[in-house]
Write a protein that holds these residues in place. Structure first.
Motif, mmCIF file in Angstrom:
data_model
loop_
_atom_site.group_PDB
_atom_site.id
_atom_site.type_symbol
_atom_site.label_atom_id
_atom_site.label_comp_id
_atom_site.label_asym_id
_atom_site.label_seq_id
_atom_site.Cartn_x
_atom_site.Cartn_y
_atom_site.Cartn_z
ATOM 1 N N ASP A 120 12.893 -40.184 -15.154
ATOM 2 C CA ASP A 120 11.868 -39.298 -14.619
ATOM 3 C C ASP A 120 12.273 -37.834 -14.736
ATOM 4 O OD1 ASP A 120 13.893 -39.508 -12.788
ATOM 5 O OD2 ASP A 120 12.591 -39.815 -11.033
ATOM 6 N N THR A 121 13.126 -37.527 -15.724
ATOM 7 C CA THR A 121 13.473 -36.139 -16.025
ATOM 8 C C THR A 121 13.140 -35.847 -17.485
ATOM 9 O OG1 THR A 121 15.736 -36.619 -16.747
ATOM 10 C CG2 THR A 121 15.400 -36.207 -14.395
ATOM 11 N N VAL A 122 12.865 -34.603 -17.761
ATOM 12 C CA VAL A 122 12.746 -34.100 -19.132
ATOM 13 C C VAL A 122 13.815 -33.031 -19.318
ATOM 14 C CG1 VAL A 122 11.337 -32.708 -20.705
ATOM 15 C CG2 VAL A 122 10.307 -34.621 -19.488
ATOM 16 N N THR A 123 14.491 -33.068 -20.448
ATOM 17 C CA THR A 123 15.530 -32.099 -20.757
ATOM 18 C C THR A 123 15.023 -31.124 -21.806
ATOM 19 O OG1 THR A 123 17.227 -33.751 -20.322
ATOM 20 C CG2 THR A 123 17.902 -31.787 -21.538
ATOM 21 N N ASN A 134 25.129 -39.330 -23.296
ATOM 22 C CA ASN A 134 26.093 -39.988 -22.411
ATOM 23 C C ASN A 134 25.646 -39.982 -20.958
ATOM 24 O OD1 ASN A 134 27.744 -40.401 -24.635
ATOM 25 N ND2 ASN A 134 28.993 -38.581 -24.259
ATOM 26 N N SER A 135 24.782 -39.045 -20.582
ATOM 27 C CA SER A 135 24.270 -38.961 -19.211
ATOM 28 C C SER A 135 23.016 -39.794 -19.001
ATOM 29 C CB SER A 135 23.952 -37.497 -18.857
ATOM 30 O OG SER A 135 25.093 -36.676 -18.962
ATOM 31 N N GLY A 136 22.535 -40.447 -20.059
ATOM 32 C CA GLY A 136 21.337 -41.271 -19.935
ATOM 33 C C GLY A 136 20.039 -40.493 -20.007
ATOM 34 N N MET A 137 20.087 -39.284 -20.562
ATOM 35 C CA MET A 137 18.889 -38.437 -20.659
ATOM 36 C C MET A 137 18.284 -38.627 -22.043
ATOM 37 S SD MET A 137 20.736 -35.231 -18.782
ATOM 38 C CE MET A 137 19.413 -34.077 -18.884
ATOM 39 N N ARG A 138 17.101 -39.223 -22.086
ATOM 40 C CA ARG A 138 16.531 -39.646 -23.365
ATOM 41 C C ARG A 138 15.129 -39.092 -23.601
ATOM 42 N NH1 ARG A 138 18.909 -43.591 -26.283
ATOM 43 N NH2 ARG A 138 20.910 -44.364 -25.530
ATOM 44 N N LYS A 139 14.791 -38.029 -22.920
ATOM 45 C CA LYS A 139 13.548 -37.303 -23.200
ATOM 46 C C LYS A 139 13.930 -35.842 -23.386
ATOM 47 C CE LYS A 139 10.541 -40.407 -20.549
ATOM 48 N NZ LYS A 139 9.498 -40.491 -19.493
ATOM 49 N N ILE A 140 14.044 -35.434 -24.646
ATOM 50 C CA ILE A 140 14.634 -34.140 -24.955
ATOM 51 C C ILE A 140 13.694 -33.319 -25.829
ATOM 52 C CG2 ILE A 140 16.582 -32.962 -26.061
ATOM 53 C CD1 ILE A 140 18.265 -35.450 -25.494
#
Length: 419
Positions: free
Chosen positions: A3-6, A47-53
């Motif tokens: 539920d985050t966007v980077t 590596n942090s599990g952030m997959r919306k970039i």
């Protein structure tokens, strides 16, 4: 982290890194032989599990765009809601380029809103470090913060080049100054200041409000450090999150390789016996494009006689496809497909992809950009004044840079640059 966007800001000119940024954006500059600068922040995200970039580009983005396609697309599955999108300026609101870091995000606000994130993580694409962003997002939510800023402890002198944070014992930020001449120090150490790392976590709804308000001010620089954050501190919950280093060394590692000399020093760190930046940590891998090339090769090893012909590399990093053919390499980084020919000496150098060093050349403290060919018997790096007269870029410390596309021509008396 679903539920985050980077948002990664990767559109800076990198003018202080010229001529390495003459044909590429700063995040696309090679680092450590195999990597690009942007690979470190992208590896942190993965590596942090952030997959919306969203990777926001602007200047000279072709090399960066190509690198993302080659190295990073396969790690994300669009069918599962994952993506890494390279986004050039959309010019949705006017025909101008990005006016600042906040304006870059504002011009892409629709792409962020479409994902309906709870929080937005904003990162710079031009720093070398290892960090798990997950604990920072958790801290942000635990504190019910509107903004959380990654904070790095630096010396008082170093702090003059950063945004400097003043925080209370609960980590709430009570003051912020952008590049102050007299930085305020931490309560526990008069020689240390708390610097902003340019890493932000925003509550998504609050971010939209800040960006839309800032866009209406004509006298704003539309910058997070200069405008958004100082204004938010007065009325909202803004917190500092201390940098948690995943590098697993005694001292925290974070580098801004914004100048040629800083870039050179950070690269040379890698060839130490116990380098400050650990590239060999399987628990926090740094990913990059791995071209299909043969392994490095070292040939010839004759002894004695008036000259020794030996292909060797000592205290160096040598990438795949490189051939050290009867030359000597010491304390240097050789990129893919580099060739060092017989009796050549390369010391304290950084050679990018496909560089060829001719026979009996002598190079010392030289950065050679991609594809440059050094003619036989050329000497560079031993006389800064002479090197500058021949057309090479020479820094104040005497470091020589040969840019991509520059041709070195033997005029009979010496070798000079022809552009």
């Amino acid at each position: 982290m679903r539920d985050t966007v980077t948002v990664i800001l990767a559109g800076g000119k990198g003018s202080r890194l010229e001529p390495l940024t003459r044909d590429r954006a700063k995040p696309a500059v090679p680092f450590g032989g195999l990597y690009r600068i942007v690979d470190f922040v992208l590896s942190n995200c993965l590596n942090s599990g952030m997959r919306k970039i969203l990777l926001l580009t602007q200047y000279k983005a072709q090399s960066l765009d190509r690198h993302i396609n080659l190295a990073w697309r396969n790690y994300f599955c669009r069918e599962l809601g994952e993506f890494i999108d390279v986004v050039p300026p959309q010019q949705r609101f006017d025909d101008s380029w990005y006016q600042g870091t906040a304006d870059a995000v504002y011009q892409n606000i629709y792409a962020i809103e479409r994902e309906e994130p709870r929080d937005v993580v904003i990162l710079g694409g031009d720093h070398i470090y290892k960090m798990n962003y997950g604990p920072m997002v958790e801290f942000h939510r635990k504190m019910d913060a509107d903004i959380t800023i990654g904070a790095l402890r630096v010396s008082r002198d170093e702090a003059k080049e950063f945004g400097v944070i003043q925080a209370d014992l609960d980590h709430r930020i009570v003051g912020f100054e952008e590049k102050p001449s007299e930085p305020k120090t931490t309560p526990d150490d008069p020689d240390v200041a708390l610097a902003s790392m340019g890493i932000y976590v925003f509550n998504a709804r609050f971010l939209y409000e800040c960006l839309c308000d800032d866009a209406t001010y004509e006298d704003s620089d539309h910058d997070f450090g200069k405008n958004i954050i100082p204004a938010a501190i007065k009325t909202n919950r803004v917190f500092a999150f201390p940098f948690l280093d995943e590098n697993r060394k005694r001292d925290a590692y974070w580098r801004d390789v914004g100048t040629i000399d800083a870039y050179f020093e950070a690269t040379m760190d890698l060839i130490d016996v116990d380098p400050q930046l650990n590239l060999y940590d399987a628990q926090w891998p740094i990913r990059a494009h791995q071209p299909m090339l043969p392994p490095p090769k070292f040939v010839f090893g004759s002894e004695g006689g008036p000259s020794i012909r030996r292909g060797e590399a000592l205290d160096s990093i040598v990438c795949q496809g490189a051939i050290v053919s009867g030359g000597r390499v010491h304390r240097s980084v050789l990129g893919p497909n580099v060739r060092i020919n017989s009796y050549a000496s390369v010391e304290d150098c950084i050679l990018f992809d496909e560089v060829e060093v001719g026979r009996r050349c002598r190079l010392r403290r030289v950065i050679v950009d991609k594809g440059v060919q050094i003619p036989p018997e050329t000497e560079i790096g031993f006389d800064p004044i002479f090197d500058a007269q021949r057309g090479f870029t020479v820094t104040e410390s005497g470091l020589v840079v040969i840019a991509r596309g520059e041709q070195l021509v033997n005029t009979g008396e010496t070798v000079s640059v022809v552009r």
